[in-house]
Write a protein that holds these residues in place. Structure first.
Motif, mmCIF file in Angstrom:
data_model
loop_
_atom_site.group_PDB
_atom_site.id
_atom_site.type_symbol
_atom_site.label_atom_id
_atom_site.label_comp_id
_atom_site.label_asym_id
_atom_site.label_seq_id
_atom_site.Cartn_x
_atom_site.Cartn_y
_atom_site.Cartn_z
ATOM 1 N N ARG A 186 19.794 4.836 10.521
ATOM 2 C CA ARG A 186 21.036 4.125 10.189
ATOM 3 C C ARG A 186 20.862 3.124 9.060
ATOM 4 O O ARG A 186 21.826 2.525 8.596
ATOM 5 C CB ARG A 186 21.527 3.349 11.411
ATOM 6 N N CYS A 187 19.645 2.918 8.651
ATOM 7 C CA CYS A 187 19.342 1.836 7.704
ATOM 8 C C CYS A 187 19.980 2.085 6.338
ATOM 9 O O CYS A 187 19.954 3.200 5.830
ATOM 10 C CB CYS A 187 17.823 1.731 7.554
ATOM 11 N N VAL A 188 20.553 1.045 5.754
ATOM 12 C CA VAL A 188 21.100 1.175 4.402
ATOM 13 C C VAL A 188 20.174 0.545 3.360
ATOM 14 O O VAL A 188 20.539 0.398 2.199
ATOM 15 C CB VAL A 188 22.514 0.566 4.286
ATOM 16 N N GLN A 189 19.005 0.146 3.793
ATOM 17 C CA GLN A 189 17.955 -0.355 2.902
ATOM 18 C C GLN A 189 18.381 -1.553 2.064
ATOM 19 O O GLN A 189 17.987 -1.697 0.918
ATOM 20 C CB GLN A 189 17.427 0.781 2.027
ATOM 21 N N CYS A 190 19.192 -2.405 2.669
ATOM 22 C CA CYS A 190 19.615 -3.610 1.953
ATOM 23 C C CYS A 190 18.522 -4.670 1.983
ATOM 24 O O CYS A 190 18.594 -5.655 1.259
ATOM 25 C CB CYS A 190 20.875 -4.173 2.571
ATOM 26 N N THR A 192 12.038 5.124 2.530
ATOM 27 C CA THR A 192 11.567 3.789 2.895
ATOM 28 C C THR A 192 12.104 3.423 4.273
ATOM 29 O O THR A 192 13.278 3.612 4.552
ATOM 30 C CB THR A 192 12.081 2.750 1.880
ATOM 31 N N GLU A 193 11.231 2.925 5.118
ATOM 32 C CA GLU A 193 11.718 2.479 6.420
ATOM 33 C C GLU A 193 11.128 1.120 6.772
ATOM 34 O O GLU A 193 10.064 0.747 6.276
ATOM 35 C CB GLU A 193 11.409 3.504 7.514
ATOM 36 N N ILE A 194 11.828 0.430 7.623
ATOM 37 C CA ILE A 194 11.383 -0.911 7.994
ATOM 38 C C ILE A 194 10.427 -0.790 9.173
ATOM 39 O O ILE A 194 10.770 -0.233 10.214
ATOM 40 C CB ILE A 194 12.581 -1.797 8.405
ATOM 41 N N LYS A 195 9.242 -1.310 8.991
ATOM 42 C CA LYS A 195 8.236 -1.197 10.040
ATOM 43 C C LYS A 195 7.494 -2.516 10.205
ATOM 44 O O LYS A 195 7.708 -3.460 9.446
ATOM 45 C CB LYS A 195 7.199 -0.157 9.619
ATOM 46 N N VAL A 211 0.833 -1.203 0.000
ATOM 47 C CA VAL A 211 0.000 0.000 0.000
ATOM 48 C C VAL A 211 0.869 1.255 0.000
ATOM 49 O O VAL A 211 0.622 2.191 -0.748
ATOM 50 C CB VAL A 211 -0.931 0.016 1.234
ATOM 51 N N THR A 212 1.898 1.248 0.823
ATOM 52 C CA THR A 212 2.682 2.469 0.978
ATOM 53 C C THR A 212 3.610 2.730 -0.197
ATOM 54 O O THR A 212 4.174 3.801 -0.309
ATOM 55 C CB THR A 212 3.525 2.435 2.266
ATOM 56 N N PRO A 262 9.049 -3.107 4.297
ATOM 57 C CA PRO A 262 9.704 -1.879 3.865
ATOM 58 C C PRO A 262 8.596 -0.911 3.471
ATOM 59 O O PRO A 262 7.904 -1.136 2.494
ATOM 60 C CB PRO A 262 10.539 -2.308 2.665
ATOM 61 N N VAL A 263 8.449 0.124 4.247
ATOM 62 C CA VAL A 263 7.285 0.995 4.080
ATOM 63 C C VAL A 263 7.688 2.275 3.372
ATOM 64 O O VAL A 263 8.684 2.897 3.724
ATOM 65 C CB VAL A 263 6.666 1.299 5.455
ATOM 66 N N GLY A 264 6.899 2.648 2.397
ATOM 67 C CA GLY A 264 7.181 3.866 1.652
ATOM 68 C C GLY A 264 7.984 3.555 0.412
ATOM 69 O O GLY A 264 8.082 2.401 -0.011
#
Ligand SMILES: Cc1cc2nc3c(=O)[nH]c(=O)nc-3n(C[C@H](O)[C@H](O)[C@H](O)COP(=O)(O)O)c2cc1C
Ligand code: SF4
Ligand code: FES
Lengths: 161, 895, 435
Positions: B156-160, B185-188, A48-49, B178-180
């Motif tokens: 600090r996330c490198v989005q790997c 993008t962040e991990i939630k 969704v996001t 992975p949101v957004g």
């Protein structure tokens, strides 16, 4: 769902449906869809996001989305935002107090030749002028629809028609 | 490597930084490079995960390819010439990737728990990223409460996406999102909710930077201050290798090195977050002696002398068989060995029992009887390699999570077919659920496993999927079983199990077609009435389909406690001598008494249920209980309370003041697994070293030391200076059984034992086993209640682990939402649960995977639940059954 | 205006043509499908398309017949066709017209493609905003099904061909073929690395062809009139056929113009498009959608075919031609496009993800008169560090506007930065990093 050999493919269609019904994608809807598709709620949420068309919060009855990408900007899309702001008193990201209109600026909607333009819910309104925007907003508020919407699309119109 | 090992033996030769490498086809360039000592820097690549090639750190130059390639996603090709460190273009590119990452990185290394073991730090150092020209705004994520145990620092996330991929691909939990989009993008977890998952800690372990960290050890250390001790987890039979990280004799954290141990570096919540049990403030720190209703701390000498004196007196007055011993499968092999030697050699009785009795014994006994060995004939590798897996009554992802991981990998990545006979139903939830992966699922009530097993057997017969050699080799056996199965009609099986005959036939056909077939059996079978018979019937299934002796095939009962298997092998069961031979075996007894220089009693040892009876009758006068808590484990209907009260003398050697210890006359403080050396034998039968990570808490002592000291005081000294000496003694006694290798050497079935079985032995209980047991058809008002193990706990031991208590702190009655709705119950409602035996009150919680008509209560909590459990004892194996009951549920309206 | 024969827009420009099945059939529709089913083998269809020289109209211009030829013939399981109707490239709006006005044309093309590659199921991935297009397509599919052109046993041939409309939900990247497949699988639209290519591991890891709407619309005509016929149009051998160019920006008559490839930009802009709005001088134009580097008036006589535009340092891309008049700030234009790319970067690859936010902020500063002399060097270096180092071609696309405007109009950047240095104190306005 029978359209897809793998259930998860029905995710976007179901989300679209949910948004259609509620105006936004609510948490219960996401949970429900997760259940239907054998997904976890986070899997639905991440999807969704990623897509900009999904609203996670309720918005106004009419979602005014004005394209601000270069092609529309060249022909004055920034004005459109101004006109709307003037008329409704809302800026991008805001909703009128009567919850009728929400204004967003968005990226290219695929009508670069007929800008400036905006999408209102399902419909496109193109080659906007201040007067036209005014009429659209009035009509929508009053009738819930407006005859100025465009499509099926063809531009330029063939000569002689 | 994530992909299946290629069956093809094609080898490919290529050059990497001037070094020649020859690797199997399908190998990734980054892996080939590692093999020749070229380390390509990377973030997103991880050998456990399928490549994603998102970080772009591992770029290399490959001759004849137009642009830089990601070595983590490019497969080797013959004659390929790869340049990594030797390519200035690649080096430049990596530098720029670091530059990009650091642009949005907070550079808060001084307060980051990862500082000192951070890939980003290391690579930045290596590539001396120049001071960044980034003058713009860094993204800042709002801090959100993530979970009680895990904390995120998304800046600090490198989005790997290693964490997300691990949670999905390895754990099958899919709790991380992975949101957004893009850089924001962040991990939630889900929405703004906190993380709801298995808490395996895998995301913390796999994060290359400090974006996901453990709250239990937050800010407590700098990695270089920590002392590392490799050991084995003390919770379940999987036997995972863990590394205790300690600072000044404090347990700071526990993790597992990538690729280490039987667990391959993976852990579950118990292993990763459960370590605080050893340092719980309730630990007993000095010996206690009862004075009236109270306990008085005393010196070791005083306590030991008292125990020695009382035991000697009772032995002298009532004979050695007036004393009994009970030890826990959490002890090391060395502890158990010395304990049984103490009981047999010093006291002179075979009255020894252990936690093996609670269920695992049903497994090993059946194996022993049919195939002559009490060990698995398969290993975790065979699970991975299996093409068909049959799981019966094992909620494996909760009881034995790492075995569960092997099953998941076999099914998800290697295409094994999964057949499940299980109460739980497929449903996606916060925890992985093995039946979700099942091809043939038989959702049966907890008391209908036996019928479902018969269904598969009957299916095999119907589909004529019988080993063709069998009818000639074991004609009578085959005929008798066929005849028995004929007497059972499909409608009866269908009625009891709710699954159609056709489903059984299909599953039976898949099963019979399998080349490598492993059956896993859990407490749902081993701990319910008829457990032994079900094990036997599953062995029949393997014989009938010709698989019992086939390599890669076998029946594997899962041990619940970390050293149940070792406890059996060390003679921790009355009628079994070290090595697994029966006490009745004169030769074995003779050899043992020669080795010990002491006579070995020949009278059969009493089981725990028998000891309870004897104590009630007043014949058993003293019990020496080590780390067990029968009052906590058995229902009152077993008579345990009266038995304990009847005793003239009760010694408990314990970590905590348990329900049972409260009845003791003397309590001796023992060391936990973190404080002692020795070995554990995991469920596969693999022997592994346990190492002391911290000094003993208080005055606690390793168990074996106590037995040894007692023997000295009783005038019959078994002296050991250190634990190694015990190991050596066992090794000499049981040559060839103790190898501390990297993996187990699975035993082989003994053909003579099988021959004996199929010629006559099977007849003994055939008729009884081949009968559909009548199931307590739950009337519309009641539900079938079963106690079961939770992922977050292990016995009552884990209730002292603060991390685990934060995830699950109380027992709840788990019901399917619709079952609850039918009864007008909501999530969180208080209810009274009752039957003719008693009642208790608790809270309702919803779980989709529990079928309607069934309620589940975790066995770790609330003594009260045990009052509702009926108690029965297996005729053959003396296993006490107290897992299932019928109850009524009533809503308690708040007053 | 009827200087060139129209192929794709011909029907719809006829008075009274509604795009209904009846209209389409009257105009000779579904003849090609009949021919193919009756007289041709799949291989022959692929051969004809190869011979026609048709190249993909989605942007990359890959030869369509060759792409189909990559589909393994003896693959046992299902194969798929996906029609890329995501049309999100700023400056492009032709697919919308092709779908809304003459849906059966592309459906017929898709049916033929399914036959050629052995697919039974095809999906039209249409961007979520095109609700009307989706509705029209749904209706057309229903009509075609009823008439036996789609569904089970197509035209009595025993073949099954089902086409489904799948709506996106707002993500430019889902136009990238592998991101499209991910999205169609119900996931976030993140491109996959290649190899493996969709031809072998596409939708659900099955062999898959992804083709643009316009590409599909060409197929019936190629079948009806032959590969040679098609190859004779435009500027063969590399740029055959017509293209529907989307003209936008400061011109008098923006819109879709179908012309043979190889006419000049001047002709498109000044003859078909009627010249610049207000007859102002032209300052710059983008020849092929937002991802194509900007060109200058000097390039007006470049021929509109794949090679010529490439030679001029840009690309024909998706066919979106955007014209800018004198007085348009090129820094501003680059910024507007960069904002688009920043908004749309999926976030998978480090250089694209972090680079786009870095670039957009730097441009915002320069445009906001808070630039620094070193900024231009940083911009150039960043662009160099993004292009060629990402999973998909988005990386190259996002740096195109900046690099090309820097190449041709560097003075405008310098001027803004100089102004910033001169106007002290600096403006207080701080850009905020949001989506
Ligand atoms: C970032 C990006 C966006 C794209 N967007 C579209 C699009 O909106 N529509 C389209 O047809 N192709 C788009 N493409 C091209 C597709 O990846 C693919 O090449 C095309 O669909 C193939 O069809 P064709 O061979 O018929 O052109 C895009 C490519 C990239 C890299
Ligand atoms: S280049 Fe950009 S858009 Fe393409 S995959 Fe990478 S991050 Fe996504
Ligand atoms: S390790 Fe190869 S791209 Fe990340």
């Amino acid at each position: 769902m029978s359209r897809y050999p793998v259930k998860r493919s029905a995710l976007l269609p179901l989300l679209n449906l949910a948004q259609r019904e509620e105006g936004f994608v609510s948490e219960p809807a996401m949970r429900e869809i997760a259940k239907i598709l054998d997904l976890t709620p986070p899997q639905v949420f991440e999807t969704v996001t990623f897509y900009t068309m999904f609203n996670l919060k309720p918005i106004g009855r009419f979602h005014l989305q004005v394209c601000k990408s270069l092609m529309c900007a060249l022909v004055g899309s920034d004005n459109v935002v101004g006109w709307i702001q003037k008329k409704l008193g809302i800026g991008p990201g805001q909703t009128t107090s009567d919850k009728t209109f929400t204004l967003s600026v968005v990226e290219c909607l695929g009508s670069c030749g007929t800008g400036p333009m905006m999408q209102v819910n399902d419909d496109y309104y193109e080659q906007l002028s201040e007067e036209k925007v005014g009429r659209v907003l009035d009509d929508l508020k009053r009738d819930g629809t407006c005859s100025l919407k465009t499509g099926p699309f063809m531009y330029p119109q063939p000569l002689g028609k | 490597m994530a992909t299946t090992p290629k069956t093809t033996t094609d080898m490919i030769t290529l050059t990497i930084d001037g070094k020649s490498a020859t690797v199997p086809k399908g190998t990734l360039v980054i892996e080939a490079a590692r093999q020749v000592g070229v380390m390509v820097p990377h973030f997103c690549y991880h050998p456990k995960l399928s490549p994603d090639a998102n970080c772009r750190m591992c770029l290399v130059e490959i001759e004849k390819m137009p642009r830089l390639q990601t070595s983590c996603s490019t497969q080797v090709a013959e004659g390929m010439v790869v340049k990594s460190a030797s390519s200035s273009v690649a080096q430049e590119a990596r530098k720029s990737v670091l530059d990009f990452i650091l642009a949005n990185h907070p550079l808060d290394c001084p307060v980051c728990d990862q500082g000192g073991r951070c890939d980003l730090q290391d690579f930045s150092h290596e590539y001396t990223a120049t001071t960044s020209r980034f003058k713009e705004l860094k993204r800042v994520f709002q801090k959100e409460y993530f979970s009680p145990l895990i904390e995120t620092q998304m800046n600090r996330c490198v989005q790997c996406l290693r964490c997300v991929r691990y949670c999905d691909q390895v754990m099958d939990v899919k709790a991380l999102a992975p949101v957004g989009r893009g850089t924001l993008t962040e991990i939630k977890a889900f929405g703004t909710h906190e993380l709801d998952c298995e808490f395996c800690g895998g995301c913390v372990q796999i994060c290359p930077v400090g974006a996901i960290t453990s709250r239990l050890s937050m800010y407590e250390f700098r990695p270089w201050m920590l002392k590392r001790t490799d050991s084995i987890c003390g919770y379940c039979g999987d036997g995972c290798q863990i590394t205790f990280q300690t600072k000044n004799n404090n347990l700071i954290e526990v993790n597992s090195t990538h690729g280490a141990g039987r667990n391959n570096g993976d852990l579950c919540a118990r292993g990763y977050f459960g370590y605080h049990v050893s340092v719980h403030p309730d630990r007993l720190t000095s010996p206690l002696i009862r004075e009236g209703d109270n306990f008085q701390p005393v010196q070791w000498e005083e306590a030991l002398e008292l125990v020695a004196r009382r035991l000697s007196e009772i032995k002298a007055t009532h004979g050695p068989d007036a004393v009994g011993g009970l030890i826990t499968g959490r002890c090391t092999n060395e502890d158990v060995y010395v304990f049984q030697k103490f009981m047999r050699g010093v006291i002179g009785t075979n009255h020894i029992d252990s936690s093996v009795r609670y269920g695992h014994l049903n497994g090993v006994r059946a194996l022993q009887r049919v195939q002559g060995t009490h060990q698995w004939t398969v290993s975790f590798e065979d699970i991975l390699a299996a093409d068909v897996l049959l799981l019966v009554g094992t909620n494996v992802t909760e009881t034995n999570p790492i075995t569960g991981l092997k099953v998941k990998e076999a099914v998800k990545r290697r295409g094994a077919q999964l057949i499940t006979i299980e109460t739980l139903e497929p449903a996606i939830g916060a925890m992985s659920n093995i039946v979700n992966l099942s091809r043939h699922h038989f959702g049966v009530n907890p008391d209908a496993y036996a019928a479902a097993i018969l269904g598969i057997l009957k299916g095999v017969l119907d589909q004529q999927a019988i080993d063709p050699e069998l009818s000639t080799k074991a004609h009578g056996y085959f005929n008798d079983i066929s005849a028995q199965l004929e007497t059972i009609s499909w409608p009866v099986i269908e009625g009891v199990t709710g699954s159609a005959a056709s489903a059984y036939k299909e599953a039976a056909e898949s099963f019979a077609k399998g080349q490598k077939v492993v059956i896993l059996v859990g407490p749902g079978v081993l701990r319910i009435s008829g457990g032994f018979g079900m094990m036997m019937n599953l062995l029949d299934l393997l014989i009938l389909t010709g698989k019992l002796t086939k390599p890669g095939c076998g029946l594997a009962p899962l041990a619940e406690e970390n050293n149940d298997q070792g406890t059996f092998e060390m003679g921790g069961v009355g009628d079994v001598l070290p090595g697994g031979k029966p006490v009745g075996d004169r030769e074995a007894r003779k050899a043992l008494s020669q080795a010990w220089g002491r006579p070995v009693p020949d009278s059969p040892g009493a089981s725990l249920p028998q000891m309870i009876e004897e104590a009630q009758k007043g014949k058993l006068k003293a019990l020496f209980i080590v780390g067990e808590n029968p009052r906590g484990s058995l229902p009152p209907s077993s008579g345990i309370q009266q038995a304990l009260e009847n005793l003239e003398f009760l010694v408990c050697q314990e970590l905590f003041l348990t329900e049972t210890a409260k009845n003791a006359h003397v309590i001796l403080p023992a060391c936990s697994y973190a404080e002692k050396d020795g070995t554990f034998t995991n469920t596969e039968g693999h022997l592994q070293p346990v190492r002391r990570a911290i000094e003993p808490v208080g005055e606690s002592r390793p168990d074996w030391e106590v037995f040894s000291a007692l023997s000295v005081l009783m005038g019959d000294a078994m002296e050991y200076g250190e634990v190694k000496e015990i190991g050596k003694e066992i090794h000499n006694l049981l040559p060839g059984t103790r190898t501390l290798g990297p993996g187990p050497l699975p035993s082989k079935p003994d053909p003579s034992a099988i021959a004996r079985y199929v010629s006559s032995e099977y007849k003994r209980d055939l008729a009884a086993r081949y009968q559909v047991p009548s199931c307590a058809s739950s009337n519309s008002k009641g539900v079938t209640l079963t106690i079961s193990q939770s992922l977050f706990h292990s016995g009552k031991f884990s209730l002292k682990a603060k991390g685990l208590m934060q995830v699950e702190s109380e027992g709840k009655l788990y019901l399917h939402p619709e079952e609850a709705a039918r009864r007008g119950l909501g999530d969180g409602d208080r209810v009274k649960v009752m039957n003719s035996l008693g009642e208790m009150s608790t809270t309702v919680s919803f779980r989709e995977r529990i079928p309607q008509g069934v309620g589940v209560f975790p066995e770790h909590f609330d003594q009260e639940i045990r009052r509702l459990l009926p108690y029965a004892v297996d005729q053959e194996t003396q296993v006490p059954y107290c897992r299932l009951t019928e109850v009524r549920i009533e809503k308690v309206t708040a007053s | 205006m009827a200087k060139y024969e129209k192929i794709l827009l011909n029907n719809m420009e006829q008075p009274g043509y509604t795009g209904s099945l009846a209209d389409y059939e009257r105009a000779g529709g579904y003849q090609a499908l009949r021919t193919v089913l009756k007289d041709m083998q799949p291989d022959q269809v692929i051969e004809v398309v190869k011979k026609s020289g048709l190249r993909g109209r989605g942007g990359a211009g890959f030869p369509t017949g060759v792409k189909w030829g990559f589909i393994p013939k003896d693959h046992p399981g299902p194969k798929y066709l996906c029609c890329n109707a995501d049309e999100s490239e700023p400056g492009t709006f032709k697919d919308r017209q092709l779908m809304e006005r003459d849906p059966h044309q592309m459906l017929e093309g898709m049916a033929i493609t399914c036959f050629a590659i052995g697919a039974q199921t095809a999906y039209i991935y249409i961007r979520g905003e095109f609700r009307l297009g989706a509705k029209i397509l749904e209706r057309a599919i229903q009509e075609a099904k009823t008439a036996g052109y789609l569904g089970d046993n197509v035209l009595g041939s025993g073949l099954t061909i089902n086409i489904f409309v799948h709506q996106g939900a707002g993500a430019y990247i889902c136009g990238e073929e592998t991101a499209l497949l991910e999205s169609l699988e119900g996931k976030r639209g993140l491109p996959r690395f290649k190899p493996p290519f969709p031809a072998t591991h596409g939708l659900y890891q099955k062999p898959t062809v992804v083709n643009n709407v316009e590409t599909m619309a060409n197929i019936p005509h190629i079948i009806n009139r032959g590969g040679e016929w098609f190859a004779s149009i435009g500027s063969p051998p590399k740029s055959c056929g017509t293209r529907v160019f989307c003209l936008s920006g400061h011109v008098k008559r923006p819109g879709n113009y179908e012309v043979p490839m190889g006419i000049t930009f001047r002709e498109l802009i000044y003859e078909l498009g009627g010249g610049m709005r207000g007859d102002k001088p032209l300052k710059a134009f983008i020849p092929g959608g937002a991802s194509a580097p900007f060109l200058t008036p000097e390039h007006l006589d470049v021929k509109m075919d794949f090679e010529s535009v490439a030679l001029a340092g840009s690309m024909l891309g998706s066919g979106g031609v955007t014209v800018m008049e004198d007085g348009t700030s090129m820094v501003w234009a680059a910024l507007r496009l960069m904002e688009f790319f920043y908004h749309e970067s999926c976030g998978k690859c480090t250089p694209c993800r972090e680079g786009s936010s870095w670039l957009v902020q730097t441009l915002q500063r320069i445009w906001g008169k808070r630039g620094r002399p070193e900024d231009i060097g940083v911009l150039e270096e960043l662009c160099g560090n993004i292009a060629g180092r990402t999973v998909c071609a988005f990386g190259e696309a996002e740096v195109a506007p900046i690099l090309s405007t820097l190449r041709h109009w560097r003075g405008e950047y310098d001027a803004l930065i100089r102004e910033a240095q001169e106007t002290m104190p600096r403006s207080k306005e701080i850009p905020v990093l949001t989506h």
